[in-house]
Design a protein around this motif. Structure first.
Motif, PDB file in Angstrom:
ATOM      1  N   UNK A 146       0.855  -1.182   0.000  1.00 20.16           N
ATOM      2  CA  UNK A 146       0.000   0.000   0.000  1.00 20.16           C
ATOM      3  C   UNK A 146       0.894   1.235   0.000  1.00 20.16           C
ATOM      4  N   UNK A 147       0.673   2.143  -0.957  1.00 18.63           N
ATOM      5  CA  UNK A 147       1.383   3.419  -0.969  1.00 18.63           C
ATOM      6  C   UNK A 147       0.592   4.402  -0.120  1.00 18.63           C
ATOM      7  N   UNK A 148       1.279   4.999   0.843  1.00 22.68           N
ATOM      8  CA  UNK A 148       0.619   5.889   1.798  1.00 22.68           C
ATOM      9  C   UNK A 148       1.324   7.236   1.851  1.00 22.68           C
ATOM     10  N   UNK A 149       0.530   8.240   2.199  1.00 23.18           N
ATOM     11  CA  UNK A 149       1.061   9.584   2.416  1.00 23.18           C
ATOM     12  C   UNK A 149       0.875   9.949   3.891  1.00 23.18           C
ATOM     13  N   UNK A 150       1.944  10.442   4.500  1.00 25.50           N
ATOM     14  CA  UNK A 150       1.907  10.716   5.937  1.00 25.50           C
ATOM     15  C   UNK A 150       1.012  11.904   6.267  1.00 25.50           C
ATOM     16  N   UNK A 151       0.306  11.778   7.393  1.00 29.42           N
ATOM     17  CA  UNK A 151      -0.516  12.858   7.925  1.00 29.42           C
ATOM     18  C   UNK A 151       0.060  13.355   9.249  1.00 29.42           C
TER      19      UNK A 151
ATOM     20  N   UNK B 157      -7.566   5.739   6.141  1.00 28.72           N
ATOM     21  CA  UNK B 157      -6.559   6.173   7.100  1.00 28.72           C
ATOM     22  C   UNK B 157      -6.047   4.951   7.848  1.00 28.72           C
ATOM     23  N   UNK B 158      -4.721   4.861   7.963  1.00 25.80           N
ATOM     24  CA  UNK B 158      -4.094   3.696   8.580  1.00 25.80           C
ATOM     25  C   UNK B 158      -2.944   4.177   9.477  1.00 25.80           C
ATOM     26  N   UNK B 159      -2.478   3.277  10.327  1.00 31.26           N
ATOM     27  CA  UNK B 159      -1.279   3.505  11.123  1.00 31.26           C
ATOM     28  C   UNK B 159      -0.254   2.449  10.747  1.00 31.26           C
ATOM     29  N   UNK B 160       0.987   2.871  10.628  1.00 26.78           N
ATOM     30  CA  UNK B 160       2.053   1.941  10.285  1.00 26.78           C
ATOM     31  C   UNK B 160       3.406   2.581  10.495  1.00 26.78           C
ATOM     32  N   UNK B 161       4.440   1.766  10.472  1.00 28.64           N
ATOM     33  CA  UNK B 161       5.792   2.257  10.730  1.00 28.64           C
ATOM     34  C   UNK B 161       6.411   2.739   9.420  1.00 28.64           C
ATOM     35  N   UNK B 162       5.929   3.879   8.986  1.00 23.83           N
ATOM     36  CA  UNK B 162       6.405   4.462   7.737  1.00 23.83           C
ATOM     37  C   UNK B 162       7.625   5.333   7.890  1.00 23.83           C
ATOM     38  N   UNK B 163       7.971   5.697   9.117  1.00 24.76           N
ATOM     39  CA  UNK B 163       9.125   6.556   9.347  1.00 24.76           C
ATOM     40  C   UNK B 163       8.824   8.008   9.061  1.00 24.76           C
ATOM     41  N   UNK B 164       9.869   8.817   9.209  1.00 32.82           N
ATOM     42  CA  UNK B 164       9.724  10.268   9.039  1.00 32.82           C
ATOM     43  C   UNK B 164       9.924  10.627   7.567  1.00 32.82           C
ATOM     44  N   UNK B 165       8.867  10.464   6.789  1.00 36.40           N
ATOM     45  CA  UNK B 165       8.896  10.796   5.378  1.00 36.40           C
ATOM     46  C   UNK B 165       7.466  11.025   4.890  1.00 36.40           C
ATOM     47  N   UNK B 166       7.360  11.681   3.737  1.00 37.07           N
ATOM     48  CA  UNK B 166       6.032  11.987   3.196  1.00 37.07           C
ATOM     49  C   UNK B 166       5.311  10.741   2.698  1.00 37.07           C
TER      50      UNK B 166
ATOM     51  N   UNK C 234       4.225   0.163   2.130  1.00 38.57           N
ATOM     52  CA  UNK C 234       4.327  -0.818   3.198  1.00 38.57           C
ATOM     53  C   UNK C 234       3.466  -2.038   2.879  1.00 38.57           C
ATOM     54  N   UNK C 235       3.869  -3.214   3.363  1.00 32.86           N
ATOM     55  CA  UNK C 235       2.991  -4.382   3.215  1.00 32.86           C
ATOM     56  C   UNK C 235       1.649  -4.113   3.891  1.00 32.86           C
ATOM     57  N   UNK C 236       0.578  -4.438   3.215  1.00 36.53           N
ATOM     58  CA  UNK C 236      -0.748  -4.198   3.787  1.00 36.53           C
ATOM     59  C   UNK C 236      -0.948  -4.913   5.104  1.00 36.53           C
TER      60      UNK C 236
END
Length: 345
Positions: free
Chosen positions: A38-43, A94-103, A107-109
């Motif tokens: 899943x491609x995600x954008x940080x909020x 809207x999801x929570x995941x360990x995406x790190x400090x980036x826009x 991540x694996x779904x």
């Protein structure tokens, strides 16, 4: 969609308290999305003490891999799905995941959890309804064995973990004594969160104030700070007391053990004489409790029995400053970074 992916990275490993010059914002291409990802954008990005451990080659040993220089700093984030190649998610979720400090992150779904905006504002899912809240819940409901009328001592009492732990103890009918880093924070802990007492760790008479605030001793120490705060509480433990070691943020900037005499003999002697129980709190052991935790704690939030305060920093470029504020005690509440165009809750 932005043309580039901004990432907050390490220019060098911090020595002692991090400095803003240790951090650097770089840009990269937006990652491709593989099957099942899943491609995600940080909020919102979280800023928690455990992240300091990730960026320390000496502290991370036995805990987590050290963050490579030039890589995004790790941490949980609230994300919005931009493109999904996983059947469990659709664009806009809207999801929570360990995406790190980036826009942006791919991540694996199966590593993501959906966020219910109906339970609380989005950012709360990094605090009272996120990993810090679950950590506090595990400590107070599974490990502390605290009973009504007992004294529970909570350091970092307004942080993401401490604020929830202290309020859960209060709801159980315990006498709660908190520790923060200013008189203003102490007033908030007592007047808004219902702590019975709160102590300013920066005062020169701090150790004496612990004994005065806990005249019959401490039954449960929910330890988030370490350092002198730990020793002040430890020296006032009651027989058969429980010490929950959740965090040692006062020690995270030290590259080596502090100088001075070995305190281990005193520690072990008092454990034996007072028949104390020391337990480590690792939330990863209790992910299965998340559904019950969400139900119970969201209900307490909805009823107004559990409150939270956030220290919100705007912009990924200020995430390093946010970490410094958190580690130095300049924050007031759970620290989060809001991406500039995040939705309004």
């Amino acid at each position: 969609m932005n043309a580039v992916n901004r990432q907050m990275t390490l220019r060098r490993y911090p020595e002692g308290m991090p400095r803003e010059s240790d951090f650097e914002v770089v840009t990269s291409e937006i990652p491709d999305v593989g099957e099942g990802e899943v491609l995600c954008r940080a909020q919102y990005l979280t800023v928690d003490p455990y992240i300091r451990v990730h960026v320390s080659p000496s502290m991370s040993v036995g805990y987590a891999p050290t963050t490579p220089l030039g890589a995004p700093i790790p941490g949980e984030a609230i994300l919005q799905v931009v493109q999904s190649r996983h059947p469990g998610f659709k664009d806009g979720d809207f999801v929570a995941g360990f995406g790190g400090w980036q826009d942006y992150c791919a991540l694996p779904g199966d590593s993501l959890r959906k966020v219910d905006r109906g339970l609380a504002p989005l950012s709360a899912h990094l605090g009272s309804l996120g990993m810090p809240g679950l950590t506090a819940y595990v400590g107070m409901t599974k490990l502390a064995e605290a009973q009504a009328g007992q004294t529970v001592f909570v350091s970092a009492a307004l942080g993401g973990v401490g604020a929830v732990a202290g309020q859960l103890a209060r709801i159980k009918g315990c006498r709660v004594v908190g520790v923060t880093s200013s008189a203003e924070k102490c007033r908030y802990a007592v007047e808004e969160l219902g702590y019975d007492a709160c102590l300013d760790r920066t005062r020169p008479d701090f150790a004496a104030s612990v004994a005065a605030a806990c005249p019959e001793g401490i039954d449960v120490n929910f330890e988030n700070a370490g350092g002198e705060v730990f020793w002040a509480a430890f020296n006032n433990m009651k027989p058969y007391g429980r010490v929950l070691i959740c965090g040692l943020v006062a020690d995270y900037n030290d590259g080596a053990p502090p100088p001075g005499p070995d305190q281990a003999p005193h520690l072990l002697r008092m454990i034996a004489l007072k028949r104390l129980v020391l337990k480590g709190v690792m939330v990863a052991d209790y992910w299965d409790l998340r559904p019950r935790f969400l139900e119970e704690v969201s209900g307490l939030i909805r009823d107004g029995r559990l409150k939270s305060k956030e220290y919100v920093v705007q912009g990924i470029e200020n995430a390093g400053r946010a970490m410094i504020d958190m580690l130095s005690g300049r924050n007031f509440g759970k620290t989060v970074v809001r991406i500039a165009d995040a939705p309004v809750d």
